[in-house]
Scaffold this active site. Structure first.
Site, PDB file in Angstrom:
ATOM      1  N   ASP A 158       0.874  -1.162   0.000  1.00 50.28           N
ATOM      2  CA  ASP A 158       0.000   0.000   0.000  1.00 50.28           C
ATOM      3  C   ASP A 158       0.922   1.226   0.000  1.00 50.28           C
ATOM      4  OD1 ASP A 158      -2.089   1.740   0.030  1.00 50.28           O
ATOM      5  OD2 ASP A 158      -3.115   0.859   1.748  1.00 50.28           O
TER       6      ASP A 158
HETATM    7  C1  BGC Z   1      -5.012   3.298   0.176  1.00 52.48           C
HETATM    8  C2  BGC Z   1      -5.085   2.266  -0.924  1.00 52.48           C
HETATM    9  C3  BGC Z   1      -4.960   2.927  -2.258  1.00 52.48           C
HETATM   10  C4  BGC Z   1      -3.659   3.703  -2.300  1.00 52.48           C
HETATM   11  C5  BGC Z   1      -3.403   4.385  -3.622  1.00 52.48           C
HETATM   12  C6  BGC Z   1      -3.822   4.220   0.028  1.00 52.48           C
HETATM   13  O1  BGC Z   1      -3.943   5.316   0.870  1.00 52.48           O
HETATM   14  O2  BGC Z   1      -4.974   2.654   1.420  1.00 52.48           O
HETATM   15  O3  BGC Z   1      -6.286   1.542  -0.825  1.00 52.48           O
HETATM   16  O4  BGC Z   1      -5.029   1.983  -3.286  1.00 52.48           O
HETATM   17  O5  BGC Z   1      -3.692   4.685  -1.288  1.00 52.48           O
HETATM   18  O6  BGC Z   1      -4.232   5.444  -3.818  1.00 52.48           O
END
Ligand code: BGC
Length: 871
Positions: free
Chosen positions: A773
């Protein structure tokens, strides 16, 4: 010069119209009637008194990366008007607009003040200090109509959990008073819940005269139209709950300790163990307001079990469903549960084993549905044996249309305990939670249950016929044999001249470190969400392009979901193809700012469709419908050249206050796994694109989400928090997996070899790549230290590679340097780095960056978790 796949015209495209119409056609089915005395559907449009915070401010989906930036949102006010209703309550709605605007202005001012005081960017504060909804104005006058509609909305998102307080999980004082006023003064009062997470229904249930409650959920940009269709019966709701709606928040066994509730957001102890959702409520005999699997329609059904067959391979239930109403059509869900026998390990009262939904049946019409699932899927995890086991005893098969209306349909007798999978324990406790036990508890029962058990069809299952699978765990990979000779390219690999391993063996450590990281700083852009790609602005990131010139290996684009494709809907570039900002890039990302087009510049548009949020999709219990929604997103990915959709999210709804529950499907792992698989199959039926199932795993808390340590027993991990992921991998082979922010038993998931390699790859056969993530392997503590008393650190780049977390996103220079340094000092074997690079490039070469790409899913032999046939 950048290549954009966006449209140069701002006109509404044929694709936009088609997708909106399709969502409108499909989504009504997901909506769930909690109460109805026959008031819904309304006979026709007419004068109506409409109140509530969601009338004009309808929520189409939650906040954060799960939000889709659409061209428009049809509010419920608009939807009702378009359907011909005359809304009499403009004055009240105007008054609420003012209340809301004032509250928002005060919130913005508070955010700015805090950000300045704390010296952190405003978005960091915004993520964790969420807007607290104000209560609504009090209704004092009855309008000249007999029909009132109240729309109650709630919103939440990543970075913060909700609160068990008024205007959040609980209803506001005025909200309750207003609904009661309507129920008293109008002949027909309909409550519409424009929510994707739970609210308290106990106070609502006390209100006399409330005729119908429709859980409309958050259905995307056409929400208002879809709600109007359902209210008028043009679309028939046939949703069933995928969560248990408790009588009191405290009834959820995780509530006492959940997130901020006990003041400790660093350590979360899963004392509820496997008893999540109905597994708890049924086993401990706690009566909910609305049970798992419950939902009314506009008609009634009769379900009759025709037969149950079972052997060492499958359990098969054949049932007929009949629409016994006389006015409306409907669909019914046949739900099959099993009750496994207690042995050395205790079992919940029942667990969902399979389900199937009927077609739309007219009054009097019936259909036979056959539901089959593997016998071994009833196994439990035995920590002492480090194995999945079917313990000896009787397995009762129960069939019904909700978890609390099941009837015993068969008794399967297994003489000897069978080990179905022999593996090893992977999640040793660092500080073991004290788990609940059902010892001494009398479970839920109902009149006649004992007689049903005694009279049930008895089927003997041959224990010896169930074979044990033994997992072979992988070793640290050896260095790839060096390919001597000319520099290999993607074309060489594709033509079969050399293998991808040969090509990877030629890469330098620096090149591989770049492959194993995204390009947040590579394109000279800021590393915040929504800016990282120069081909599809608003995408969350991309893989490296450093091998493009030499080797013909393209960068691929990764964009968010799960409620559609998250891109910047409108952007402007100058004559050199460089993005022009309005001065506030965050605002640009949400399409909020007007941007002037400079001379020689171009204006671009990327309008995507917002489909229903996952929590609503799941309520359809219709895997074909979810696959079709995946197909909608898949077409838009093709149009905008997105290779990987950072969705679906599939964490378990452990507690109703989790801020991201709207992005996830259910409290039940079978439902979550099957929905994620259906979504993935829809996407991966398109050539060269795929999903990223997330957040792997146990990302169940949003407060302090990057540094929370989830203490979970091995059994609960496997049966509850990993099961859905396992199903999705085995039945859909998602292209990628996204590891989560949190730690599990003291180890960051991105650094957990046991999770990412031993479980996902060795045990389940996952074939794609794993990414982090965003920002997991960077020090982001500066953004959060002001709010949380941080106890744990972040994951490291070296350990990501060692764990088999192939790609680090969004990828910074520091991540690459750490990898290079670790190879140099001997703490990172080159074979491991090569393997991670190989797995990423293997997917990249199959992506839509190449014209010869095929549907990714086609290359795998996929299992089925449940097979449904209808006759
Ligand atoms: C989130 C993810 C997301 C990623 C990219 C993170 O803050 O937890 O679910 O895919 O950002 O935007």
């Amino acid at each position: 010069m950048a290549t954009f796949y966006a449209s140069k015209t701002g006109e509404v495209s044929a694709r936009e119209k088609e997708h909106s119409a399709l969502v409108r056609e499909l989504a009504g089915e997901c909506m769930t009637l909690l109460e109805n005395d026959g008031t819904l559907p309304l006979a026709g449009a007419g004068k109506v008194a409409v109140y509530g915070n969601g009338v004009r401010h309808t929520v189409k989906g939650g906040t954060g990366s799960g939000d889709v930036n659409t061209r428009t949102v049809v509010t419920i006010e608009q939807g009702l008007k378009e359907a011909g209703f005359e809304i009499l309550t403009g004055k009240w709605l105007d008054e609420y607009d003012k209340v809301l605007a004032d509250a928002q202005a005060a919130y913005q001012a508070e955010l700015a003040k805090k950000a300045e005081e704390l010296h952190v960017p405003i978005f960091a504060v915004m993520f964790s200090e969420v807007f607290a909804q104000p209560d609504v104005p009090v209704i004092t006058e009855k309008e000249d109509t007999d029909t009132a509609i109240y729309v109650l909305s709630r919103n939440s998102g990543e970075g913060a959990d909700r609160y068990n307080r008024a205007c959040d999980y609980l209803l506001g004082e005025n909200e309750l008073a207003d609904i009661a006023y309507l129920a008293e003064h109008y002949e027909k009062t309909v409550l519409i819940l424009n929510i994707a997470n739970l609210v308290d229904t106990t106070e609502l249930k006390k209100i006399k005269g409330l005729n119908a409650i429709l859980l409309a959920g958050q259905a995307g940009n056409a929400t208002g139209n879809i709600v109007a269709d359902v209210v008028l019966g043009k679309s028939i709701p046939s949703g069933k709950l995928t969560d248990t709606w408790a009588a009191s928040y405290e009834d959820y066994p995780s509530s006492k300790n959940f997130s901020h509730n006990n003041g400790d957001t660093n350590d979360e102890y899963y004392s509820d163990g496997i008893y999540v959702g109905y597994r708890y409520f049924d086993t401990f005999n706690v009566t909910p307001n609305y049970c798992f699997g419950y939902g009314k329609g506009y008609t009634d059904f009769e379900t009759e079990v025709r037969d149950v067959e079972a052997d060492a391979k499958n359990v098969t239930v054949t049932a007929s469903v009949k629409n016994i109403g006389d006015t409306f059509a409907g669909k019914e869900v046949v739900q099959v549960y099993y009750s496994a026998p207690d042995g050395t390990i205790e079992k919940p009262y029942q667990e969902l084993g399979g389900f199937g939904k009927s077609d739309l049946l007219s009054p009097g019409e019936s259909q036979t549905i056959t539901i089959s699932f593997p016998t071994r899927s009833m196994a439990s995890y035995d920590e002492k044996k480090a194995a999945w086991v079917l313990e000896a005893g009787t397995y009762y098969i129960r069939v019904g249309n909700s978890s609390r209306t099941t009837k015993v349909a068969a008794a399967l007798n297994l003489k000897e305990t069978v080990v179905t999978v022999q593996g090893k324990n992977l999640f040793p406790a660092d500080d073991a939670p004290q788990e609940l036990s059902k010892a001494g508890v009398t479970p839920y029962s109902y009149e006649g249950e004992a007689e049903e058990k005694a009279a049930a069809k008895q089927i003997d299952i041959c224990s010896k016929c169930i074979k044990t699978e033994t997992v072979v765990y992988s070793e640290t990979p050896e260095a790839f044999p060096a390919y001597e000779g000319e520099k290999l390219t993607a074309a060489d690999v594709k033509s079969g001249k050399a293998t991808l391993k040969d090509l990877v063996s030629q890469l330098t450590v620096e090149e591989m470190a770049a492959v194993c990281n995204g390009t947040a700083d590579g394109l000279g852009q800021e590393g915040f969400i929504g800016s990282s790609s120069d081909m599809a602005p608003g995408a969350a990131g991309d893989t490296t392009s450093i091998l493009l010139e030499d080797r013909g290996i393209y960068n691929t684009i990764l964009a968010d979901g799960p409620a559609g494709l998250r891109l910047i809907p409108h952007f402007v570039v100058d004559a050199d193809g460089k993005m022009v900002s309005s001065g506030n890039p965050l605002e640009d990302a949400f399409n909020k700012n007007e941007i002037e087009v400079p001379e020689g510049g171009t204006e671009y548009f990327q309008y995507c469709t917002a489909i229903p949020v996952a929590a609503l999709l799941a309520q359809s219990w219709n895997m074909d419908l979810i696959r079709k929604c995946g197909d909608i997103v898949g077409k838009e990915m093709e149009e905008f050249h997105i290779s990987v959709w950072l969705a679906p999210g599939m964490n378990i709804h452990r507690n109703p206050l989790c801020g991201r529950n709207f992005e996830y499907y259910s409290e039940d792992p079978l439902v979550a796994g099957m929905c994620a698989a259906a979504d993935t199959r829809g996407i991966q039926s398109h050539a060269g694109i795929g999903t990223s199932i997330k957040h792997f795993a146990a990302n169940n808390q949003e407060d302090n989400r990057m540094y929370v340590n989830e203490h979970i027993s091995e059994r609960a991990m496997r049966e509850i928090y990993l099961k859905g992921f396992e199903i999705a991998v085995k039945t859909a082979q998602p292209m990628t997996i996204m590891s989560s922010y949190n730690l599990v038993n003291g180890v960051h998931t991105a650094n957990s070899h046991d999770l990412l390699t031993a479980a996902a790859r060795d045990e389940w056969g996952f074939a794609g790549y794993v990414m982090t993530d965003w920002g997991t392997s960077e020090d982001m503590s500066g953004l959060f230290a002001y709010k949380y008393n941080l106890k744990y650190g972040h994951s490291t780049s070296r350990e990501c590679v060692l764990a088999g977390n192939d790609l680090q996103m969004p990828g910074q220079q520091g991540n690459r340097q750490e990898i290079v340094a670790s190879v140099a000092d001997g703490t990172l074997p080159i074979g491991q780095l090569q393997t991670c690079a190989y797995r990423i490039l293997n997917v990249v070469l199959q992506s839509l960056a190449y014209d010869d790409c095929k549907p990714y899913g086609d290359q795998f032999e996929l299992e089925e978790a449940v097979t449904v046939t209808k006759a």
